[in-house]
Scaffold this motif. Structure first.
Motif: not given
Length: 123
Positions: A29-30, A50-51, A66-68, A74-76
């Protein structure tokens, strides 16, 4: 811990879910946020947001990957923050007002021909 166990922790409202998500997907995510934002503090805030978003979204929604899911959040969030910073750098709408005020001070009232005539008459 696998993804299904982490998702189950979210559904059980166990705060360990955030810790496990951070341990497993924190670097991922970072990296996503860092590719969009340049400030490390903004990156950290976006990952934390994000969390929080995952915590609020999970009970009704069960992600298949979950990763996607975390990457998309995160991207949004990162793009929204980037847009906000870009808008602030443009003056937040104040730049047009400042230019209008300067126009009255800087621009001359006459055209080029009348300025040339005035200059010739003075000479």
């Amino acid at each position: 811990m696998n993804d299904e166990d982490i998702i189950r922790l979210y559904f059980d409202r166990n705060e360990q879910a955030v810790t496990e998500s951070s341990a497993k997907y924190g670097a991922y995510c970072s990296a996503i946020a860092k590719n969009i934002l340049s400030d490390d503090e903004d990156v950290k805030e976006c990952v934390n947001d994000t969390y929080m978003d995952a915590w609020q979204t999970m009970p009704p929604h069960r992600p298949s990957i979950l990763s996607t899911f975390l990457g998309k959040i995160t991207r949004r969030i990162s793009i929204d923050r980037w847009r906000k910073h870009c808008a602030e750098k443009r003056g937040g709408g104040e730049a047009a007002l400042a230019l209008d005020e300067l126009e009255a001070c800087v621009s001359g009232t006459g055209d080029v021909e009348s300025e040339l005539e005035r200059h010739e008459l003075q000479r």
